[in-house]
Scaffold this active site. Structure first.
Site, PDB file in Angstrom:
ATOM      1  CG  LEU A  84       0.866  -3.540 -18.406  1.00 57.98           C
ATOM      2  CD1 LEU A  84       1.009  -4.844 -17.653  1.00 57.98           C
ATOM      3  CD2 LEU A  84       1.739  -3.533 -19.646  1.00 57.98           C
ATOM      4  CB  THR A  85      -3.881  -1.118 -22.934  1.00 52.04           C
ATOM      5  OG1 THR A  85      -3.181   0.117 -22.997  1.00 52.04           O
ATOM      6  CG2 THR A  85      -5.275  -0.955 -23.506  1.00 52.04           C
ATOM      7  CB  ALA A 138      -3.728   4.922 -20.257  1.00 48.27           C
ATOM      8  CD  GLN A 194      -0.064   5.894 -18.297  1.00 52.34           C
ATOM      9  OE1 GLN A 194      -0.875   5.349 -19.031  1.00 52.34           O
ATOM     10  NE2 GLN A 194       1.243   5.711 -18.409  1.00 52.34           N
ATOM     11  CB  ALA A 215       4.694   8.060 -23.489  1.00 54.64           C
ATOM     12  CE1 TYR A 243      -3.093   6.479 -27.347  1.00 59.47           C
ATOM     13  CE2 TYR A 243      -1.370   5.929 -25.777  1.00 59.47           C
ATOM     14  CZ  TYR A 243      -2.322   5.539 -26.699  1.00 59.47           C
ATOM     15  OH  TYR A 243      -2.500   4.212 -26.980  1.00 59.47           O
ATOM     16  NE  ARG A 273       5.290   4.492 -20.065  1.00 58.17           N
ATOM     17  CZ  ARG A 273       4.757   3.420 -20.643  1.00 58.17           C
ATOM     18  NH1 ARG A 273       3.514   3.445 -21.088  1.00 58.17           N
ATOM     19  NH2 ARG A 273       5.454   2.318 -20.775  1.00 58.17           N
TER      20      ARG A 273
END
Length: 377
Positions: free
Chosen positions: A29-30, A62, A104, A176, A179, A228
């Site tokens: 999660l960002t 990320a 990630q 995903a 990006y 992902r």
């Protein structure tokens, strides 16, 4: 616990024989809460420890592999050896209560934010102008050179090395959400006429190979590697399920431990083409053919929705995103028979109810992400 929810707490064994204690995954999660230089912040440590405590697998936000790939304010970095000390703290917090901890690894590509990158630069497979994340105006991304592409592939491997040195249990390659890696797969973003455009799976497969080779060199067989991806794009021409079928059938030949599909709705159907109207998750599960677990995310806000997803037999691992932000006790409440007490709506008048980092609270409050809300907005 109501015994009907027992399937959610079954153990899952990955291809590398690592056992996860349940089917729940903390989604990447960002959180926009790392320090400005990408190092890990105290606020981030507290947040991720809370969200990791009950899951089987915890995936960090990320984390950019080069400074040119930074796509969010407050995004964590795995681009420099100087990041390792902070990453060690993050690994310890994520693993503290028994979860397997994953970083990630990511590059924004065209979606990198020029205000955050060296010299205000952004680069992509092909030149493109777009608006990303919180931007008010569009920015231009230039075409990456062949040398930059090779350097970026190497950077993913170097990021994996740092993750290993920091004591994590694995990495997830972020292919995903529009990006860089997805951009190379997409005919919308990748209009190159060289080897990187003629075979649009060339870049993601090279990244996977680089990461896998790094893991073989620096880690043991228990180190987890996942990938992902997003199954379809709205853009024309864009990625279709036929493209994703080809991608998945290449990925299952690699020594990966899971695939992770990025969805807004676990029950989403294919938009168009050969598989129009068919459930995306069902198709993906068929194509993976038992070779590795499928992690699925998408609008799970209640215990019943989680159970329905797992009982479909198409979901081995269930990632929690917005819901675990709303209520980090979600899993514990199911386990202790308190599923009716789960907080499934954002309450802008009760900040203490959600226990979010300040920057993330502000984004929720401002409606940056689609969420069920108590105020109906």
């Amino acid at each position: 616990m109501d015994k009907k929810f027992a399937p959610l707490f079954e153990k899952v064994t990955l291809p590398n024989k690592v056992e996860l204690r349940n089917r729940f995954v903390l989604a990447p999660l960002t959180h926009v809460s790392s320090n400005d230089d990408g190092t890990i912040s105290d606020v981030e440590i507290d947040y991720v420890e809370q969200r990791s405590k009950d899951v089987g697998l915890a995936i960090s936000a990320a984390s950019y592999v080069t400074d040119l790939g930074k796509a969010f304010p407050g995004q964590p970095s795995v681009a420099h050896d100087s990041d390792i000390d902070g990453l060690k703290r993050l690994a310890e917090a994520m693993k503290k209560n028994g979860a397997k901890a994953i970083v990630q690894i990511h590059h924004g590509g065209a979606q990198s934010l020029p205000r955050l990158t060296p010299n205000g630069d952004a680069a992509a497979p092909s030149p493109i102008t777009l608006q990303s994340f919180d931007e008010k105006e569009e920015h231009h991304a230039r075409e990456m050179t062949n040398e930059e592409i090779e350097q970026t592939i190497t950077a993913f491997g170097e990021a994996a090395r740092r993750v290993i040195e920091a004591g994590f249990d694995g990495v997830e390659i972020h292919g995903a959400n529009h990006y860089l890696i997805q951009q190379f797969v997409s005919p919308y973003y990748n209009r190159r006429e060289d080897e990187w455009g003629e075979n649009r799976l060339n870049f993601p497969m090279r990244v996977v190979d680089e990461v896998v080779d790094t893991v073989k060199t620096y880690a043991d067989e228990k180190f987890i590697v996942g990938y992902r991806f997003s199954p379809e794009e709205a853009e024309t021409p864009g990625i279709r399920m036929e493209t994703t079928e080809e991608l998945v059938k290449h990925l299952i030949e690699k020594p990966l431990d899971y695939l992770h599909v990025s969805l807004m709705d676990v029950n989403a159907e294919t938009r168009e083409g050969k598989y129009q109207g068919e459930g995306r998750v069902k198709l993906l599960h068929q194509w993976i053919d038992g070779r590795m677990p499928l992690v699925v995310i998408g609008s799970i806000f209640t215990a019943e929705q989680a159970l329905e997803a797992v009982e479909s037999k198409n979901v081995e691992l269930l990632a929690l995103g917005r819901e675990i932000l709303l209520d980090h006790h979600f899993i514990n409440k199911i386990k202790n028979g308190k599923e009716n007490d789960i907080v499934s709506k954002f309450d802008p008048n009760s900040e203490e109810k959600h226990d979010l980092p300040p920057n993330l609270w502000n984004q929720f409050n401002e409606g940056f992400y689609p969420l069920p809300r108590t105020d109906g907005k």
